[in-house]
Write an enzyme that holds these catalytic residues in place. Structure first.
Site, PDB file in Angstrom:
ATOM      1  N   GLU A  48      -1.836   5.949   3.455  1.00 26.20           N
ATOM      2  CA  GLU A  48      -0.746   5.082   2.602  1.00 26.20           C
ATOM      3  C   GLU A  48      -0.073   5.839   1.570  1.00 26.20           C
ATOM      4  O   GLU A  48       0.929   5.839   1.324  1.00 26.20           O
ATOM      5  CB  GLU A  48      -1.069   3.599   2.516  1.00 26.20           C
ATOM      6  CG  GLU A  48      -1.337   2.696   3.526  1.00 26.20           C
ATOM      7  CD  GLU A  48       0.091   2.567   4.307  1.00 26.20           C
ATOM      8  OE1 GLU A  48       1.178   2.794   3.797  1.00 26.20           O
ATOM      9  OE2 GLU A  48       0.107   2.235   5.552  1.00 26.20           O
ATOM     10  N   TYR A 129       3.509  -2.932  -2.096  1.00 26.84           N
ATOM     11  CA  TYR A 129       3.496  -2.118  -0.626  1.00 26.84           C
ATOM     12  C   TYR A 129       1.992  -1.764  -0.349  1.00 26.84           C
ATOM     13  O   TYR A 129       1.631  -2.258   1.041  1.00 26.84           O
ATOM     14  CB  TYR A 129       4.528  -0.997  -0.760  1.00 26.84           C
ATOM     15  CG  TYR A 129       4.169  -0.143   0.450  1.00 26.84           C
ATOM     16  CD1 TYR A 129       4.934  -0.478   1.705  1.00 26.84           C
ATOM     17  CD2 TYR A 129       3.587   1.128   0.365  1.00 26.84           C
ATOM     18  CE1 TYR A 129       4.552   0.280   2.978  1.00 26.84           C
ATOM     19  CE2 TYR A 129       3.477   1.835   1.478  1.00 26.84           C
ATOM     20  CZ  TYR A 129       3.750   1.140   2.784  1.00 26.84           C
ATOM     21  OH  TYR A 129       3.539   2.137   3.774  1.00 26.84           O
ATOM     22  N   ASP A 147       8.630  -1.708   2.945  1.00 26.20           N
ATOM     23  CA  ASP A 147       9.096  -0.381   2.638  1.00 26.20           C
ATOM     24  C   ASP A 147      10.663  -0.046   2.943  1.00 26.20           C
ATOM     25  O   ASP A 147      11.455  -1.068   3.476  1.00 26.20           O
ATOM     26  CB  ASP A 147       8.261   0.583   3.303  1.00 26.20           C
ATOM     27  CG  ASP A 147       8.320   0.974   4.685  1.00 26.20           C
ATOM     28  OD1 ASP A 147       9.048  -0.066   5.523  1.00 26.20           O
ATOM     29  OD2 ASP A 147       7.779   1.832   5.373  1.00 26.20           O
TER      30      ASP A 147
END
Length: 350
Positions: A48, A129, A147
């Site tokens: 991520e 996020y 996103d």
């Protein structure tokens, strides 16, 4: 922002059907990616971080090398910053690497790792996020990820005609809608499915609406105007010109290490600017070697590289950020990705 009443997804039964269709498609069509094979919290976190501002195809070889060098949080926490930055070289946005190392240090110091998104937002480099992605994928928490891909999918599903100021504003405003749609039984897979749909089918241009698994729920796809969405205001582009010096002396190249207080490239080497040390020579226009262009954020940067010679009276001891680096040792230091390429090209041409 709430679900528009005219949308099919405003009906609870339709929302359930939407989630089931999306997950069935994901189970059949998802890409085989390394963080999905033998998944772990560490793999999820690293991937991520790397995927922020970076394409999947670019990330894949970096992730493979990273996991070999730093196989877990403990190995990463034990590494020095210079080693971590070198492993990150070429991915850009180096604050991600520094924050990832800081996060690893905090994780290994904990007796128990938190599983809720709010706690994860307290770690270095973690925003809404990444917190949602980590806690939904690794801990099954029903927290929606938003996103750029999700913004595009939701804007088209619901034909949201509002114009967003920028991508970050769109994510903030659409987060409540994404949360309304989350599948609580498989939140991690659902979040990945929505992002996967945006990445592989609901393209920014020429979306593949005819093969979309959730076309029946999509207002813009059904109308044939999906490319109108999302409506995000165009960013103002700032054009910047930078002058740099190319100094090769006794088989060494003059480089400058960016100071540690720099927000963007702290600790990385680049070709020096003449204004970075008063004793450096001024660029001579007839010594222009090349012009390179790159973009960072909303800046369009034109970099002019001039051949120069160090004055005999210069003492580099008075310029602690400047180094004459042996050309043969350039691979041992961390250069920003554009400078690595420019240096290689210029050395090859001389």
């Amino acid at each position: 922002m709430n679900l528009p009443k005219q949308s099919k997804l405003s009906d609870p039964e339709s929302r359930v059907a939407f989630g089931e269709k999306l997950l069935a498609w994901y189970d059949e069509e998802r890409r085989e990616l390394p963080w999905r094979k033998d998944p772990s919290l560490y793999k999820t976190v690293v991937s991520e971080f790397m995927l922020q501002q970076t394409r999947v195809t670019t990330v894949l070889p970096y992730l493979e090398r990273w996991l070999q060098q730093f196989p877990d949080f403990s190995a990463l926490a034990a590494a020095d910053e210079e080693t971590v930055l070198k492993a990150w070289e070429g991915l850009g946005y180096y604050s991600r690497a520094r924050n990832l190392r800081k996060l690893a240090k905090e994780i290994v110091a904990l007796e128990e790792i938190p599983t809720d998104a709010k706690s994860w937002e307290g770690f270095p480099g973690i925003g809404p996020y990444v917190a949602a992605a980590v806690t939904s994928i690794s801990f099954g928490k029903p927290v929606a990820v938003v996103d750029g891909n999700v913004v595009r999918v939701l804007s088209r599903l619901l034909s949201i005609d509002d114009q967003f100021r920028d991508g970050a504003s769109a994510q903030r405003q659409l987060r409540p809608i994404a949360q309304d749609l989350i599948n609580e039984d498989r939140p991690g897979d659902y979040n990945q499915a929505l992002m996967e749909l945006g990445a592989t089918t609901c393209h920014r241009q020429t979306p593949l609406c005819t093969v979309c698994p959730v076309l029946q729920f999509c207002r813009s796809g059904s109308r044939g105007d999906a490319e109108r969405f999302p409506r995000i205001a165009k960013r103002k582009i700032d054009r910047v010109t930078v002058e740099r010096l190319w100094v090769v002396q006794d088989g060494c190249l003059l480089l400058r290490r960016t100071p540690s207080e720099s927000k963007r490239l702290a600790g990385l080497m680049e070709l020096p600017r003449p204004e970075e040390a008063p004793s450096l020579p001024k660029p001579r226009k007839n010594k222009l070697l090349t012009i390179k262009k790159r973009s960072i954020g909303n800046q369009a940067i034109e970099e002019r590289i001039y051949e120069a010679t160090l004055p005999q009276e210069i003492n580099l001891d008075d310029c602690p950020d400047l180094f004459l680096m042996p050309v043969q040792d350039l691979d041992t230091v961390t250069l920003s990705a554009p400078h690595r390429k420019w240096v290689k090209d210029l050395l090859a041409s001389q």
